[in-house]
Scaffold this active site. Structure first.
Site, PDB file in Angstrom:
ATOM      1  N   GLU A 149      41.083  29.630  77.463  1.00  0.00           N
ATOM      2  CA  GLU A 149      42.004  29.837  76.347  1.00  0.00           C
ATOM      3  C   GLU A 149      43.063  28.734  76.241  1.00  0.00           C
ATOM      4  OE1 GLU A 149      42.023  31.863  73.867  1.00  0.00           O
ATOM      5  OE2 GLU A 149      40.377  33.181  74.446  1.00  0.00           O
ATOM      6  N   THR A 150      43.747  28.439  77.336  1.00  0.00           N
ATOM      7  CA  THR A 150      44.902  27.532  77.228  1.00  0.00           C
ATOM      8  C   THR A 150      45.029  26.525  78.364  1.00  0.00           C
ATOM      9  OG1 THR A 150      46.344  29.119  78.376  1.00  0.00           O
ATOM     10  CG2 THR A 150      46.266  29.247  75.955  1.00  0.00           C
TER      11      THR A 150
END
Length: 367
Positions: A149-150
């Site tokens: 995701e990040t």
């Protein structure tokens, strides 16, 4: 629950732009008329949703339904600006572009992300173990999600959440095949976001996130924040921007809420009997990622399983991952694989999350 980054200072930006314009004007005046450059056309002012009758009507209705201050809601939505980039990024993907699992996987199972994942796991070993014990969700899956995701908090998004959500709530691209449904989705998310920030007494104009309005290390949409985010460090607030414990606990809680079954594999190796009919093969592929076949019916249609897969107690899905022009890859997805896809409805995403988590687990020496 303060956002990770401070809000943009609008006055500073305005002063900076004015100073730059003044310098450019002075430079142009210093030139002789024959050499002066033509003035650039003025940049169109940003469109504010205070100008949108539909947005203002929505704000009034939202305030009434949620028992919020109408002036406050109108002020927040009215401060949102239309972001053309957000609209462009939501356009449907060009038709005919082949999917490529090998290339997709290589974006995430790579040295930078693996090293960052190792650091994250080692820094949060006790918290990950506690989450696994309390929720039954493997630490490797939690680590895989946050990494995909990040990149462990390194890329949480630079769009103002209020801008992204309002843009998609009122200017979702009409060319999208699900434009009506997505418009309603983003209006609901905008409502959840404003309700959340009002309850927590935080400024909605300061939140930064993805172009779709997802927030924090785990990229939760506002509705997911409301339903699944938890205070795992017991400091009295939920913070998915700055508390790694809250991030870990919230991801684990999300998967448990969607039916994660402790101890069940996410998938098994599978191949297809070349002597079986094409019709049986197509029947297995038809449900896509939804587990729909018991082991007996799965193998009767030509799927070849080995070892523990033959004793799987639940349903299976034949999951195809295309490799552009090369032969496709296949796995037998379980109910737990389907749970992983509830985070992002993509088999490519789910398998990347699973394999990244397992690769990081091997690096830290976990059994």
């Amino acid at each position: 629950m303060a956002p990770k980054r401070p809000p943009l200072n609008a006055l500073a930006c305005l002063l900076s732009s004015s100073a730059l314009a003044l310098c450019l004007s002075a430079s142009a005046l210093a030139q002789s008329p024959a050499k002066a450059r033509p003035a650039s056309p003025a940049k169109a002012p940003a469109y504010s949703y205070a100008q949108s009758a539909a947005a203002m009507a929505f704000a009034t209705d939202l305030a009434e339904r949620r028992n919020l201050d109408p002036a406050w809601v109108r002020q927040q939505i009215g401060a949102a600006q239309r972001i053309p980039t957000v609209i462009r990024l939501m356009q449907p993907a060009p038709s005919g572009v082949p999917k490529n699992w090998a290339a997709y996987r290589a974006r995430f199972i790579e040295p930078v992300r693996l090293r960052a994942g190792q650091r994250f796991w080692e820094a949060n070993r006790e918290t990950l173990a506690r989450a696994e014990t309390e929720f039954g969700v493997p630490a490797s899956l939690i680590v895989g999600v946050i990494g995909v995701e990040t990149l462990y908090g390194q890329h949480t998004g630079n769009f103002r959440v209020i801008d992204a959500l309002t843009t998609l709530a009122f200017d979702f691209p009409a060319s999208h095949p699900r434009a009506a449904a997505r418009t309603e989705f983003f209006r609901s998310e905008l409502e959840q976001f404003l309700s959340l920030t009002e309850r927590t007494a935080t400024d909605p104009l300061t939140y930064l996130g993805s172009y779709a309005g997802a927030m924090g290390w785990p990229q939760f949409m506002p509705s997911s924040w409301v339903k699944y985010a938890i205070d795992f460090d017991a400091d009295g607030k939920v913070d998915l921007f700055n508390s790694q414990a809250d991030v870990i606990g919230s991801v684990a809680n999300y998967f448990k809420a969607f039916g994660w079954q402790p101890g069940m594999p996410t998938h098994y190796p599978v191949r297809f009997d070349p002597n079986q009919s094409r019709e049986d093969f197509e029947t297995l592929l038809a449900p896509d990622i939804l587990p729909s076949f018991g082991v007996q019916s799965f193998t009767a249609k030509g799927a070849v399983l080995e070892g523990s897969a033959l004793q799987h107690p639940g349903q299976l899905a034949l999951v195809e991952l295309q490799n552009a022009g090369a032969p496709s890859s296949y796995i037998a997805g379980t109910e737990n694989f389907y749970v992983v896809t509830r985070y992002n409805w993509s088999s490519y995403y789910a398998l990347a999350v699973i394999e990244l988590g397992e690769a990081v687990k091997a690096l830290v020496g976990e059994r």
